[in-house]
Motif scaffolding. Structure first.
Motif, PDB file in Angstrom:
ATOM      1  N   LEU A  70      26.934  49.065  59.108  1.00 32.76           N
ATOM      2  CA  LEU A  70      26.718  49.828  59.651  1.00 32.76           C
ATOM      3  C   LEU A  70      27.442  49.186  61.005  1.00 32.76           C
ATOM      4  O   LEU A  70      28.032  50.571  61.948  1.00 32.76           O
ATOM      5  CB  LEU A  70      24.894  49.167  60.759  1.00 32.76           C
ATOM      6  N   THR A  71      28.267  48.214  61.353  1.00 33.47           N
ATOM      7  CA  THR A  71      29.242  48.167  62.955  1.00 33.47           C
ATOM      8  C   THR A  71      29.551  47.400  62.656  1.00 33.47           C
ATOM      9  O   THR A  71      30.312  47.357  63.551  1.00 33.47           O
ATOM     10  CB  THR A  71      27.479  48.469  64.209  1.00 33.47           C
ATOM     11  N   TYR A 124      22.194  45.058  66.373  1.00 29.69           N
ATOM     12  CA  TYR A 124      22.046  45.669  64.633  1.00 29.69           C
ATOM     13  C   TYR A 124      22.270  44.793  63.910  1.00 29.69           C
ATOM     14  O   TYR A 124      23.100  45.140  62.536  1.00 29.69           O
ATOM     15  CB  TYR A 124      23.120  47.028  64.890  1.00 29.69           C
ATOM     16  N   VAL A 125      22.603  43.587  63.676  1.00 29.14           N
ATOM     17  CA  VAL A 125      22.490  42.419  62.761  1.00 29.14           C
ATOM     18  C   VAL A 125      21.194  41.597  63.488  1.00 29.14           C
ATOM     19  O   VAL A 125      20.282  41.935  63.589  1.00 29.14           O
ATOM     20  CB  VAL A 125      23.714  41.456  62.652  1.00 29.14           C
ATOM     21  N   SER A 152      29.012  43.774  59.068  1.00 28.95           N
ATOM     22  CA  SER A 152      27.778  44.847  58.581  1.00 28.95           C
ATOM     23  C   SER A 152      28.494  46.000  58.451  1.00 28.95           C
ATOM     24  O   SER A 152      29.468  46.754  58.809  1.00 28.95           O
ATOM     25  CB  SER A 152      26.736  44.267  59.652  1.00 28.95           C
ATOM     26  N   MET A 171      20.256  54.749  62.074  1.00 24.58           N
ATOM     27  CA  MET A 171      19.942  52.728  61.425  1.00 24.58           C
ATOM     28  C   MET A 171      18.428  52.627  60.995  1.00 24.58           C
ATOM     29  O   MET A 171      17.671  53.349  60.797  1.00 24.58           O
ATOM     30  CB  MET A 171      19.952  51.861  63.551  1.00 24.58           C
ATOM     31  N   PRO A 172      18.960  51.506  60.706  1.00 24.91           N
ATOM     32  CA  PRO A 172      17.814  50.989  59.381  1.00 24.91           C
ATOM     33  C   PRO A 172      16.335  50.814  60.366  1.00 24.91           C
ATOM     34  O   PRO A 172      17.238  50.458  62.034  1.00 24.91           O
ATOM     35  CB  PRO A 172      18.105  49.795  58.800  1.00 24.91           C
ATOM     36  N   LEU A 179      15.067  45.354  63.066  1.00 21.57           N
ATOM     37  CA  LEU A 179      16.828  45.458  63.894  1.00 21.57           C
ATOM     38  C   LEU A 179      15.958  46.093  65.143  1.00 21.57           C
ATOM     39  O   LEU A 179      15.120  45.976  65.433  1.00 21.57           O
ATOM     40  CB  LEU A 179      17.977  46.647  63.471  1.00 21.57           C
ATOM     41  N   ASN A 185      19.930  45.318  58.007  1.00 23.36           N
ATOM     42  CA  ASN A 185      21.207  46.076  57.943  1.00 23.36           C
ATOM     43  C   ASN A 185      21.890  45.681  56.818  1.00 23.36           C
ATOM     44  O   ASN A 185      23.188  46.246  56.728  1.00 23.36           O
ATOM     45  CB  ASN A 185      22.186  45.990  59.187  1.00 23.36           C
ATOM     46  N   GLN A 242      15.679  53.006  64.251  1.00 20.68           N
ATOM     47  CA  GLN A 242      15.694  54.334  63.279  1.00 20.68           C
ATOM     48  C   GLN A 242      16.206  55.303  63.872  1.00 20.68           C
ATOM     49  O   GLN A 242      16.387  56.142  63.818  1.00 20.68           O
ATOM     50  CB  GLN A 242      14.889  54.397  61.761  1.00 20.68           C
TER      51      GLN A 242
END
Length: 495
Positions: free
Chosen positions: A214-215, A188-189, A212, A407-408, A183, A162, A412
């Motif tokens: 992302l979130t 998600y970290v 992050s 997401m990565p 992830l 992330n 994803q």
């Protein structure tokens, strides 16, 4: 439109109605014009084109500050012609930068006395700050390996998948392997346990993220420090930690003062933070501070005298404006601890309003956490008919810029919308955004689906399961989705 004296291709020329009072011929887009034009015409031509840009206040994709007080705007304009690198000519500006470094170092609990000078520097942003921190880790690791007579040609950094793209840039530009902890759905970290398992003798540092992209979630730096301390004792290594606090560095000290993530943890050797995010300064200014002088190798510092007196410098850029540094000092003394705390609390309250409004719709799963950066990231519960990408596209009609992204690896297959709550995003705007999202959902519900169902297969027990897709297939699917979205075709899409 202005009628040119000669027929021209509009795709190759720039035209402006109001500028026609001064200029009646259109200007070439990709070549310098042969003749000068009046300043009023140049202004109007550019102003007309810029009207098509999005409204920065409604750009909810960006973490970057989009509003400052008029007094600070004036200070910025007063210093717009100052080159920061001319330290001998502008000694007060240099002093202000040093004060900022010390204030930030104390905020992050650097082990320095009240009158000691902290080790750090102002940068263009966190990208440059991360490059500098990474170079310091790489050089320290190389020097240690050379002294031990061991190979020093295969350095690596351990991060979560992330991380922001600047970490990938550092790894590629400076030939360092980037070892990413994948992830998973619902997490998600970076997992500290998996991160420490990936550490080896060639690891120059483990990079943890405080906020992050992302979130907005904070990674558990203390747990990482404890696990890594144990591994260092077992192996004899001394692998350190860098904290990428680009987004969270100006949030955690004010909202979560008891949270241990900074120099209170022995293995944290350097921290970067973006002054132009929740430091409340316009782009671009960042900061990087080191724990002690020993953590920044002396050979990376250059000394020059061709601008006047001897000047030490450790930056990737040379010339840069002074305005953002002055603006950062203004914010630090203008707001103080109390003011920053009030701003961050207000941002979190507005994020809560938006979060509750999103949850009340019953159509989304909120994936962002209560503790972290004030943002709301949310995914559709049911994306069998429409996707978050369609919602993002539709919201632009109301002026909102709300990013949709996947997401990565290995999460994803999850796609989300994200709204960043900045100081200038008030409660009334949050309520308005909720209403506009509801309008968009209602409109999409009335339209035919753009998403084609995935092919189902039967397993050995007769149960159905979707065909699993590789990362490459997923990326190709996303690319196809966006291409078809433009053409209006139906598409296989992610949520």
């Amino acid at each position: 439109m202005v009628v040119s004296s000669t027929a021209t291709d509009s795709s190759e020329n720039v035209q402006s109605t109001f500028a026609s009072r001064y200029v009646r011929t259109s200007l070439p887009r990709f070549k310098m014009p042969e003749q000068s034009i009046p300043k009023e015409a140049a202004y109007q031509i550019i102003s007309d084109e810029l009207m098509l840009d999005g409204n920065p206040r409604l750009n909810l994709a960006s973490f970057v500050t989009t509003w400052m007080e008029p007094e600070c705007d004036k200070l910025i304009m007063d210093a717009i012609n100052k080159n920061y690198v001319d330290m001998d000519e502008y000694p007060v500006t240099t002093e202000l930068q040093n004060r900022c470094v010390n204030m930030i170092a104390h905020l992050f609990h650097a082990p320095i006395g009240e009158e000691e000078i902290a080790i750090g520097v102002g940068t263009i942003g966190s990208s440059e700050a991360i490059m500098l921190a990474g170079l310091a880790f790489k050089r320290k690791w190389q020097n240690k390996r050379k002294a031990e007579g061991k190979p020093y040609d295969k350095p690596n950094i351990v991060t979560g998948a992330n991380v922001q793209v600047c970490w990938e840039k550092f790894a590629r530009y400076f030939e360092v392997e980037l070892k990413e902890v994948k992830l998973r759905e619902g997490f998600y970290v970076m997992d500290p346990v998996k991160a420490v398992e990936m550490v080896d003798e060639n690891t120059i540092c483990v990079a943890a993220i405080l906020g992050s992209t992302l979130t907005g979630e904070f990674e558990d730096v203390k747990f990482l420090n404890d696990l890594l301390t144990k591994k260092n004792k077992e192996t004899g290594w001394d692998t350190p930690i860098h904290v990428d606090a680009a987004s969270g560095g100006f949030i955690a000290p004010f909202l979560y003062p008891e949270l241990e993530w900074d120099f209170r943890l022995p293995l944290v050797k350097s921290i970067n933070v973006s002054g132009h995010k929740y430091g409340l300064v316009y782009a671009g200014v960042g900061w990087v501070v080191w724990r002690t002088k020993d953590d920044l190798p002396e050979e990376l510092i250059f000394h020059i005298n061709y601008l006047g007196a001897d000047q030490p410098t450790f930056t990737l850029n040379f010339s840069k404006g002074s305005s953002q540094i002055i603006a950062q000092y203004y914010q630090l003394i203008r707001l103080g601890f109390e003011g920053y705390k009030n701003v961050m609390e207000n941002c979190m309250e507005n994020a809560k309003v938006l979060r509750e409004g999103i949850e009340k719709m019953g159509r989304f799963d909120v994936v962002s956490k209560d503790v972290g950066v004030p943002l709301v990231a949310f995914a559709l519960k049911d994306c069998s008919k429409h996707t978050v990408f369609e919602i993002s596209e539709s919201l632009r009609r109301f002026g909102w810029i709300v990013p949709a992204y996947t997401m990565p690896p290995d999460a994803q297959h999850i796609a989300v919308l994200r709204v960043v709550i900045r100081e200038d995003f008030g409660r009334s705007l949050a309520v308005r955004l909720i209403a506009d999202i509801e309008k968009v959902l209602k409109e999409l519900d009335s339209l035919p689906s753009r998403v084609q169902p995935r092919v189902e297969t039967k397993d050995g027990n007769g149960g159905g399961h979707a065909n699993k897709k590789s990362e490459r297939e997923m990326q190709e699917e996303i690319t196809t989705y966006w291409r078809n979205l433009v053409t209006g075709k139906k598409t296989n899409g992610v949520c």
